[in-house]
Scaffold this motif. Structure first.
Motif, short mmCIF file in Angstrom:
data_model
loop_
_atom_site.label_atom_id
_atom_site.label_comp_id
_atom_site.label_asym_id
_atom_site.label_seq_id
_atom_site.Cartn_x
_atom_site.Cartn_y
_atom_site.Cartn_z
N VAL A 245 -60.39 -29.08 -15.06
CA VAL A 245 -61.82 -28.85 -15.25
C VAL A 245 -62.03 -27.94 -16.45
O VAL A 245 -61.32 -26.95 -16.63
CB VAL A 245 -62.44 -28.21 -13.99
N GLY A 246 -63.03 -28.27 -17.27
CA GLY A 246 -63.46 -27.40 -18.34
C GLY A 246 -64.91 -27.01 -18.14
O GLY A 246 -65.71 -27.82 -17.66
N VAL A 247 -65.24 -25.78 -18.47
CA VAL A 247 -66.61 -25.28 -18.30
C VAL A 247 -67.08 -24.70 -19.63
O VAL A 247 -66.52 -23.71 -20.11
CB VAL A 247 -66.68 -24.21 -17.19
N TRP A 248 -68.10 -25.30 -20.21
CA TRP A 248 -68.69 -24.82 -21.46
C TRP A 248 -69.89 -23.93 -21.15
O TRP A 248 -70.86 -24.38 -20.55
CB TRP A 248 -69.11 -26.00 -22.33
N GLY A 249 -69.77 -22.64 -21.50
CA GLY A 249 -70.83 -21.68 -21.22
C GLY A 249 -70.62 -21.02 -19.87
O GLY A 249 -70.87 -21.65 -18.84
N PRO B 238 -55.73 -27.25 -14.06
CA PRO B 238 -56.20 -25.91 -14.40
C PRO B 238 -57.71 -25.90 -14.65
O PRO B 238 -58.33 -26.95 -14.83
CB PRO B 238 -55.44 -25.62 -15.71
N ILE B 239 -58.28 -24.70 -14.69
CA ILE B 239 -59.69 -24.51 -15.02
C ILE B 239 -59.75 -23.80 -16.36
O ILE B 239 -59.15 -22.74 -16.54
CB ILE B 239 -60.41 -23.68 -13.95
N ILE B 240 -60.46 -24.41 -17.30
CA ILE B 240 -60.55 -23.89 -18.66
C ILE B 240 -61.98 -23.48 -18.96
O ILE B 240 -62.90 -24.30 -18.87
CB ILE B 240 -60.07 -24.94 -19.68
N ALA B 241 -62.18 -22.22 -19.30
CA ALA B 241 -63.50 -21.71 -19.68
C ALA B 241 -63.63 -21.72 -21.19
O ALA B 241 -62.69 -21.36 -21.91
CB ALA B 241 -63.69 -20.30 -19.14
N VAL B 242 -64.80 -22.15 -21.68
CA VAL B 242 -65.05 -22.21 -23.12
C VAL B 242 -66.37 -21.50 -23.42
O VAL B 242 -67.40 -21.84 -22.84
CB VAL B 242 -65.12 -23.67 -23.62
N PHE C 259 -60.98 -20.14 -23.78
CA PHE C 259 -60.86 -20.44 -25.19
C PHE C 259 -62.20 -20.28 -25.91
O PHE C 259 -63.26 -20.54 -25.33
CB PHE C 259 -60.37 -21.88 -25.40
N ASP C 260 -62.12 -19.89 -27.17
CA ASP C 260 -63.31 -19.74 -28.01
C ASP C 260 -63.77 -21.12 -28.48
O ASP C 260 -62.97 -21.89 -29.04
CB ASP C 260 -62.98 -18.86 -29.21
N ALA C 261 -65.05 -21.43 -28.26
CA ALA C 261 -65.59 -22.73 -28.65
C ALA C 261 -65.52 -22.96 -30.15
O ALA C 261 -65.54 -24.12 -30.61
CB ALA C 261 -67.04 -22.86 -28.17
N ARG C 262 -65.44 -21.88 -30.94
CA ARG C 262 -65.42 -22.00 -32.40
C ARG C 262 -64.01 -22.15 -32.96
O ARG C 262 -63.84 -22.34 -34.17
CB ARG C 262 -66.09 -20.78 -33.02
N ASP C 263 -63.02 -22.08 -32.10
CA ASP C 263 -61.63 -22.18 -32.54
C ASP C 263 -61.35 -23.59 -33.07
O ASP C 263 -61.52 -24.58 -32.33
CB ASP C 263 -60.71 -21.87 -31.35
N PRO C 264 -60.93 -23.74 -34.33
CA PRO C 264 -60.64 -25.08 -34.86
C PRO C 264 -59.51 -25.78 -34.12
O PRO C 264 -59.39 -27.01 -34.19
CB PRO C 264 -60.27 -24.81 -36.33
N ASP C 265 -58.70 -25.01 -33.39
CA ASP C 265 -57.61 -25.59 -32.61
C ASP C 265 -57.96 -25.78 -31.14
O ASP C 265 -57.07 -25.97 -30.31
CB ASP C 265 -56.36 -24.70 -32.71
N LEU C 266 -59.28 -25.73 -30.82
CA LEU C 266 -59.68 -25.84 -29.41
C LEU C 266 -59.15 -27.11 -28.77
O LEU C 266 -58.62 -27.08 -27.65
CB LEU C 266 -61.20 -25.78 -29.30
N GLU D 14 -71.28 -32.45 -26.88
CA GLU D 14 -70.36 -33.32 -27.62
C GLU D 14 -68.94 -32.77 -27.60
O GLU D 14 -67.97 -33.54 -27.49
CB GLU D 14 -70.87 -33.49 -29.04
N GLN D 15 -68.79 -31.45 -27.66
CA GLN D 15 -67.45 -30.87 -27.61
C GLN D 15 -66.81 -31.13 -26.25
O GLN D 15 -65.62 -31.47 -26.16
CB GLN D 15 -67.53 -29.36 -27.89
N ALA D 16 -67.60 -30.97 -25.19
CA ALA D 16 -67.08 -31.23 -23.84
C ALA D 16 -66.72 -32.71 -23.67
O ALA D 16 -65.67 -33.05 -23.12
CB ALA D 16 -68.11 -30.80 -22.80
#
Length: 347
Positions: free
Chosen positions: A171-175, A194-198, A217-224, A251-253
């Motif tokens: 799972v990923g969570v944006w915000g 795993p659970i990934i927070a962005v 992870f930082d949403a602005r990281d080019p290696d996200l 769109e990133q999610a």
């Protein structure tokens, strides 16, 4: 009981708020009057003030995450007594549309939302349908109970019902603010891994780890993208939650999903994101699911989890402001001062 009470009023024409004296409402058949203990300040409240959500009434009392005690019963109400500790549902189904008639009231076609279509609970008292009340266990603080009526129940519905997150799914969570924090907690509770927070703020990412995320992870990281792939064994995400609702987060999610992955939109804005080329979207069999709200039964489930110590909401109350200072609370949420999870109003 006095004849009047203090209440916040939003004026749609000028988009201004004021705390004023208004008549205490009288409960009608099937209704109860609730003495408000606490009521949350939500981003959707800000969206009404700034015009993102169109106003349905020229003047309305805002606030839709309320806890309190029963103050008066309307005609025909049974099963409740004055003094009962309750959470108020944040909407009223019409009970007349085709969905309501077949028992699917959570998908009412003409659902009336509290603080938008009728007066809410930034006030000393508020009206509620008796059938929409949830009893609060004695060991659950009323300030935590208040946020069950959206800030926690909406993420619950997103994780359990719309997203249908299964044990072991990534799972990923944006915000990771008021909604995203609880998405993280509830995803962990149902066994996601795993659970990934962005997010974009280091302090919020640290908080996400503290409440149950495995990676932040930082949403602005080019290696996200590479980091998400690495954290999921090269598979990417089974389920992504966009708790922000911006085009960029959506769109990133979406682009972080595995084949057949699900994106659940929880946050809302006026942005219009793209799913990209339909050939790629269809080839990868991705799903995009919109989510809003909860079922009233979810509040009772969450209250039981808090009562039993399975769900810890002790970090969720960032600040409590008195009703007379509701404007300052609104500003603090709008500017994200102190990165609040939830700011409460106390009449």
């Amino acid at each position: 009981m006095a004849d009047t009470m203090r209440a916040q009023r939003f004026y749609a024409d000028s988009k201004t708020v004021a705390v004023e004296d208004v008549p205490i409402p009288e409960p009608g058949p099937g209704e109860v009057l609730v003495k408000v203990a606490f009521c949350g300040i939500c981003h959707s409240d800000l969206s009404l003030i700034n015009g993102t959500f169109p106003s349905q009434l020229p003047v309305v009392t805002q606030g839709h995450e309320a806890s309190g005690t029963v103050a008066k019963l309307g005609p025909g109400v049974t099963g409740w007594t004055e003094g009962d500790r309750v959470v108020v549902a944040a909407g009223k189904p019409c009970l007349e549309c085709v969905n309501c008639r077949r028992g699917d009231v959570s998908n009412c076609l003409r659902l009336r939302l509290m603080a938008f279509a009728y007066d809410g609970a930034w006030a000393e008292y508020t009206l509620a349908q008796a059938v929409g009340l949830t009893r609060v266990p004695d060991n659950v603080p009323l300030e935590q109970a208040a946020i069950l009526a959206d800030a926690v129940s909406t993420p619950y519905g997103a994780v359990v019902r719309t997203g249908q997150v299964g044990i072991g799914e990534s799972v990923g969570v944006w915000g990771v603010g008021g909604l995203g924090t609880h998405v993280v907690q509830l995803a962990r509770l149902v066994g996601a891994a795993p659970i990934i927070a962005v997010d974009v703020k280091p302090a919020i990412l640290e908080r996400a780890l503290a409440v149950g995320a495995d990676h932040a992870f930082d949403a602005r990281d080019p290696d996200l993208g590479a980091k998400i792939a690495g954290a999921t064994g090269g598979c990417n995400l089974d389920v992504a939650f966009d708790a922000v609702g911006l085009g960029s987060t959506f769109e990133q999610a979406l682009n972080s999903l595995t084949v057949g992955g699900r994106l659940v939109g929880v946050g809302m804005s006026a942005d219009a994101p793209s799913i990209g080329p339909t050939a790629l979207f269809n080839l990868l069999k991705r799903q995009v699911l919109g989510h809003l709200g909860y079922q009233n039964a979810d509040i009772g489930t969450l209250a039981a989890l808090v009562s039993l110590g399975r769900l810890d909401l002790s970090r969720s109350i960032s600040e409590i402001v008195p009703l007379e200072q509701v404007a300052q609370g609104i500003e603090k949420l709008e500017t994200a001062a102190g990165d609040p999870i939830r700011i409460l109003v106390q009449p």
